[in-house]
Structure formats: structure tokens, C-alpha cells
Design an enzyme around this catalytic site. Structure first.
Site, PDB file in Angstrom:
ATOM      1  N   HIS A 124       0.818  -1.207   0.000  1.00  0.00           N
ATOM      2  CA  HIS A 124       0.000   0.000   0.000  1.00  0.00           C
ATOM      3  C   HIS A 124       0.852   1.256   0.000  1.00  0.00           C
ATOM      4  CE1 HIS A 124      -2.721  -3.088   1.642  1.00  0.00           C
ATOM      5  NE2 HIS A 124      -3.627  -2.427   0.963  1.00  0.00           N
ATOM      6  N   GLY A 129      -6.348  11.242   4.324  1.00  0.00           N
ATOM      7  CA  GLY A 129      -7.074  12.444   3.935  1.00  0.00           C
ATOM      8  C   GLY A 129      -8.127  12.168   2.882  1.00  0.00           C
ATOM      9  N   GLY A 148      -9.583   9.289   2.261  1.00  0.00           N
ATOM     10  CA  GLY A 148     -10.648   8.481   2.842  1.00  0.00           C
ATOM     11  C   GLY A 148     -11.605   9.290   3.692  1.00  0.00           C
ATOM     12  N   THR A 199      -9.883   1.521   7.501  1.00  0.00           N
ATOM     13  CA  THR A 199     -10.085   1.475   8.945  1.00  0.00           C
ATOM     14  C   THR A 199     -10.862   2.687   9.428  1.00  0.00           C
ATOM     15  OG1 THR A 199      -7.975   0.307   9.165  1.00  0.00           O
ATOM     16  CG2 THR A 199      -8.917   1.275  11.160  1.00  0.00           C
ATOM     17  N   ASP A 255      -0.057  11.241  14.723  1.00  0.00           N
ATOM     18  CA  ASP A 255      -0.917  10.263  14.076  1.00  0.00           C
ATOM     19  C   ASP A 255      -1.969  10.964  13.228  1.00  0.00           C
ATOM     20  OD1 ASP A 255      -2.103   7.500  13.815  1.00  0.00           O
ATOM     21  OD2 ASP A 255      -3.788   8.580  14.714  1.00  0.00           O
ATOM     22  N   ALA A 256      -2.185  10.450  12.022  1.00  0.00           N
ATOM     23  CA  ALA A 256      -3.139  11.094  11.114  1.00  0.00           C
ATOM     24  C   ALA A 256      -4.562  11.008  11.651  1.00  0.00           C
ATOM     25  CB  ALA A 256      -3.052  10.443   9.734  1.00  0.00           C
ATOM     26  N   GLY A 257      -4.945   9.860  12.211  1.00  0.00           N
ATOM     27  CA  GLY A 257      -6.303   9.719  12.735  1.00  0.00           C
ATOM     28  C   GLY A 257      -6.569  10.634  13.908  1.00  0.00           C
TER      29      GLY A 257
END
Length: 575
Positions: free
Chosen positions: A217, A405, A407, A445, A557-559
Site C-alpha cells: 500500500h 485524507g 478516505g 479502517t 498520528d493522522a487519525g
């Protein structure tokens, strides 16, 4: 880079449409992916494979006799949604059961598990086999945490052959699991891959270096070493794969030398010769090797080597014929098919359809007002996520696949659309619809987690009609609990939970101390933002970033970052 596209957001849908038109005699589109055209005249196990797009011929190109009955196709590098997996599997289940098989990635596991639960509730027999072949992603002591890369193909080939022979679901599942247990892969990258429409690759490799242990990925590798000749690379890859071989490996193996996008066939043949020399030197007999593009990663310059340690049963199935748009082996399996299509007519991607005629509970004024407020807040959040899409992608690409981003924008866009198309409903129904749409369109996710959070928030907000402040706390707690239940993350794991937990705690304590709702929301948003910043010092314990913990250090963390952005925008809107 990816040069041929129209709207990058529609790249996957347009690519699938073109693929199905080219191979109209072999496959057809359904809502969520592609299915084999025609079906055997007797009931057989349906092998349903899938994952994010960007890996052709995995997954759509491997649908056909001797391989998969169907493929579920998510957005680029993003897991399909539970709705997609459900619809595709339902289209091909002939009564003998369904075997889901896919790489071990958190988003895929969440969405396919939800689809399996829904299918089982309808009385269908459904099983799942995760592919865990990548030796770079976890130690031998934690093999269940390894991700699936080119070993996907080996598991699909054996399971598809077993299903084609008419074996029972128990046997097809057993053989898929045993093949996975006997499969090991390791890859290297020379340069990164680039999303359609993006100006920069997800990662770069220093000049004169190669990256060992990349993910399909676009996750960067775990180590960088100087470039070497093909023979030296073959020696390195084979040595590491042999060190990781199962104790009962035997002396016969299938070998896959896989190109990841821009390393082409002549180069792969050179590498294969080196791999074969190394294996033959230690007495390994190679059985029907494969050399080519089997599981790619857009335009990544990279290769992987896979060893499948064979026993008599697996070797027989490995040798069986197969026929699909992207793979041929031997004479195509000779099976009679019904005159009917194996699937429904093509259906468009998008949000779940809402039955306007269905009976609804009476909507109270409070519930309707909260629904209107929720729509207003979602529109504001949509603006914020669109503004920050590229930045969220860059953060995610440090140790992940860079799709966060994109998603999040896909998810909020779908949620807003369906909310706008559903007037005169209450807060529970609006957020339930929005959650389903977010999960179905975004996949991944984050899609699963945000979909579950919105549904839980709707129930909580509907259940407390007396106080907006209490309803806000109940909704925040419900979101936290649903995300932790589904994703299993705890504070310190470097996920969105690290920002969500202090948000909920601060909101609750501020309101408990008598603060007005607006002030409490601002304080909670500030706590979430500070916590998101502090995730830079954490090592990821879950998800795709876990094997790249050192690369992740120093970066948030991106989330957690996207959650903090959402919290800040909501606080601003309600100030």
C-alpha cells in the site's frame, strides 16, 4: 506517477468500468466489485477475494475458473466497505458457502468481518482466511500480525483450485490456511508510488539505496541498504526467506518473483535466475514458478520474492489450471455453466439506498432540531476535511499508505449527501444513515470506525431528549466506546483514541463543573488537539504503521489529527 485519469476521486470506478468492458466475456460489475460471468451448474464454494485498488491484477484480474468467484474492490489502497463485501458475496453464493480471503490489514479485517456477520445472520456459511506472508511486518513469534503481500496470489490460487474441484467449504478453508502457513514473502523498493492526481510519491528512497520490507500500500520499508547487483539481491532475499521457513518446509517450493509496478519482465527474469541459483544450491526443487506482475502497487519501482513450501496436496492444487483476465495456467477448467448470469446487473457505487416508504418512528421536535444541527456541523466538518486532505495524507504517508485524507473526505462527502437527501428525519436516523454512507464510501479502517461512531452517536443523542449538554456527552462517550470496541485501540497505541479519550474526559468534566456547552466544547477540542500533537512521541502499536515505528516517531498520528480538526471545527461552529 499516474498520468491517465479524469477526476482522481473517480479513478477506481472508471478503472473498474474499463476493465469490465475489456473482459466482458469473463467478468461483470456488481455494486462493490466484479464477479465471474456464468456459474457452474452445481453448487460450489465461492472464493471472494478483495482489498484496495491499485494492485492489479490483484484483485479483479484474478476472477475466473480455478481462481476467485468474485473480487471486492475498494478505493486505491483503501479497504472495501462492509456493504461492498456483503453485496459481492451475496451475488456469488450458490449455497455451498463463501470463503473470504484477503491480506491482513486492519480496515479489511474490520469491514469483511462485518460483512461476514451480516451474511451469517442470513443463514449463509461464511469463513475467512487472512494472508500473512510478509516476513518484514512482524517476527515469527507474531505471525498472526503479519500483513499480506504477494503471498495473496498463492493462497488465492490454491483455494480457487480447491473450490473449482468442488471440495467442501471445510476443505477449501483448511487448504487456504495451510497454504498461508507455508508461504513467506519479502520485498524491496527502489522508489515510491504516487496516487492518481498526487504531485509527490508516498515515500522516497535515497539515491543509491533500496528499501527492504516495503508494503504493497505504499508503506516504506523497514531498512535501507546500498543498491546491489541482482545476484546479490537474490542472495539477500532468499537467505532471509529461508531463515523464516516453517519447520516442516520440505524441499519443494513454488516461487513467485513479483514486479510491483515499474520493474518489468526482463529485469524480473534476471532476478529469478539468481533466486533459482540460491534455492537449487541448497537442494530446493522449484515447482512451476511464476515471474511477472501478480500483486502490484501502482507505479512503485520494486520487487518481491515469495516462497510457497509445498506438500503433496498443495502442490497438486498449485498445478491445477486456471483462467482469468490476468492469469492463465494450463487448459481452462472445463465446467458447465448455467445460462443465467452469476450476478445482478451492474449497479453504481455510492451510499446505501434509504427506503422512503418504510415506516419511521414519530420524530420529536428535539430530535428533528438535533438532526438539523448535525447536518450543519457535518457540512462545516466537510469543509475542514477538504481543506486539510493533502496534509492528512502527508502525515499518513510517513509510516502508512497516505490515504487518510482522501478516505476522510470520501466519508464525509457521502455522509453529507445522504443527510441532505433525507429530510424530515430525527437525529438517530440521520446519523445512522450518515454512518452507513461514510463506511460504505470511504472503506478503510477510518471508514469503519467513523461509521460505527456516527451510528452510536445517533442512538445516544436520540436517547437523551432533556439536555443538549448531557446528550453531547453521551454521544461523545458512545463514539469513544464504539471505536474502542471495534478497533481494539487503547490510549498510547498512537491512534485516534489518543485524541478522543481526552476529548471525552474534558467535555464531561467541564460540563460537570457547570461550564456552558460552548465553553466545554472549546476546552475539549483544545485537549484533543494537544493530545494529537503529543502522539508524535508515541510508537504505533496497531495498523499498517506498527512495523515502521521508528519512522513514525516525531510525527503525529493522522487519525488523531483529523479527529482534533473535527473537534476544533465543531467547537467553532457552536461558539
Amino acid at each position: 506517477m499516474t498520468r491517465l485519469f479524469n477526476d482522481p476521486d473517480n479513478f477506481t470506478a472508471e478503472a473498474l468500468t474499463g476493465f469490465a468492458r475489456v473482459h466482458a466475456d469473463e467478468v461483470e460489475l456488481v455494486d462493490g466489485g466484479v464477479v465471474r460471468r456464468g456459474r457452474p451448474d452445481s453448487s460450489r464454494v465461492a472464493l471472494v477475494i478483495g482489498g484496495g485498488s491499485g494492485h492489479y491484477p490483484a484483485f479483479a484480474g484474478l476472477v475466473g475458473p480455478g481462481l476467485a468467484a468474485a473480487a471486492v474492490c475498494g478505493q486505491v489502497f483503501t479497504s472495501p466497505s462492509a456493504g461492498q463485501a456483503y453485496r459481492v458475496a451475496a451475488a456469488v453464493d450458490s449455497g455451498a458457502g463463501v470463503l473470504f480471503s484477503f491480506g491482513n490489514y486492519a480496515g479489511d479485517v474490520l469491514h469483511f468481518a462485518a460483512a461476514e456477520e451480516r451474511l451469517r445472520a442470513e443463514g449463509r456459511d461464511v469463513r475467512t482466511v487472512l494472508v500473512t506472508d510478509d516476513i518484514a511486518s512482524a517476527s515469527p513469534d507474531e505471525m498472526e500480525k503479519r500483513r499480506g503481500i504477494a503471498g495473496d496470489f498463492a493462497v488465492f490460487k490454491v483455494a480457487g483450485a480447491a473450490a473449482e474441484r468442488g471440495l467442501s467449504l471445510d476443505d477449501v478453508e483448511r487448504l487456504a490456511r495451510e497454504t498461508n502457513r507455508r508461504t513467506r514473502s519479502l520485498g524491496v523498493a527502489f522508489s515510491g508510488c504516487t496516487f492518481p492526481g498526487a504531485e509527490e510519491p508516498l515515500f522516497t528512497v535515497p539515491e543509491g539505496q533500496l528499501s527492504i520490507g516495503l508494503g504493497i500500500h505504499g508503506e516504506p520499508g523497514i531498512d535501507e541498504v546500498p543498491m546491489m547487483r541482482a545476484a546479490e539481491l537474490a542472495k539477500l532475499l532468499v537467505a532471509r526467506l529461508l531463515d523464516d521457513a516453517p519447520d516442516d518446509r520440505g524441499d519443494r517450493a513454488a516461487v513467485l518473483v513479483n514486479g510491483l509496478g515499474t520493474v518489468k519482465y526482463e529485469e524480473l527474469f534476471v532476478l529469478y535466475s539468481g533466486v533459482a541459483d540460491e534455492l537449487e544450491a541448497v537442494g530446493i526443487t522449484i515447482v512451476e514458478p511464476e515471474c511477472g506482475e501478480l500483486v502490484t502497487s501502482l507505479d512503485m519501482a520494486g520487487v518481491s520474492v515469495t516462497l510457497v513450501w509445498l506438500d503433496d496436496e498443495i502442490e497438486s492444487l498449485w498445478r491445477d489450471p486456471a483462467s482469468s483476465p490476468a492469469y492463465r495456467k494450463g487448459s481452462a477448467p472445463s465446467v458447465a455453466v448455467t445460462s443465467e448470469s452469476s450476478s445482478a446487473a451492474p449497479a453504481s457505487r455510492g451510499e446505501p439506498q434509504v427506503d422512503a416508504a418504510a415506516e419511521r418512528e414519530e420524530v420529536s421536535e428535539i430530535s428533528a432540531a438535533r438532526a438539523a444541527l448535525a447536518l450543519r456541523l457535518m457540512v462545516a466538518v466537510q469543509e475542514t476535511l477538504r481543506e486539510n486532505r493533502d496534509d492528512l495524507g502527508r502525515i499518513d504517508a510517513i509510516a502508512g499508505d497516505g490515504d487518510h485524507g482522501v478516505g476522510m473526505v470520501h466519508g464525509i462527502d457521502a455522509a453529507v449527501r445522504i443527510a441532505r437527501d433525507s429530510p424530515d428525519i430525527g437525529i438517530r436516523e440521520l446519523l445512522t444513515n450518515a454512518g452507513e454512507a461514510w463506511s460504505d464510501e470511504a472503506g478503510g479502517t477510518s471508514g469503519a470506525l467513523w461509521g460505527a461512531a456516527l451510528r452510536a452517536m445517533g442512538d445516544a443523542a436520540e436517547g437523551n431528549p432533556d439536555s443538549d449538554a448531557e446528550a453531547a456527552v453521551d454521544a461523545a462517550r458512545a463514539a469513544r466506546d464504539s471505536i474502542q470496541h471495534l478497533g481494539k485501540a487503547q490510549p498510547g497505541d498512537k491512534t485516534m483514541i489518543d485524541a478522543l479519550v481526552p476529548y471525552v474526559e474534558t467535555l464531561s468534566s467541564e460540563l460537570g463543573a457547570g461550564a456552558p456547552l460552548g465553553a466545554a466544547l472549546r476546552a475539549a477540542a483544545s485537549a484533543a488537539t494537544q493530545a494529537a500533537v503529543e502522539t508524535a512521541r508515541l510508537r504505533p502499536a496497531l495498523g499498517r504503521a506498527r512495523p515502521l515505528a521508528e519512522k513514525s516517531l516525531g510525527h503525529p498520528d493522522a487519525g488523531a489529527t483529523s479527529l482534533a480538526l473535527i473537534a476544533e471545527r465543531i467547537a467553532t461552529e457552536l461558539a
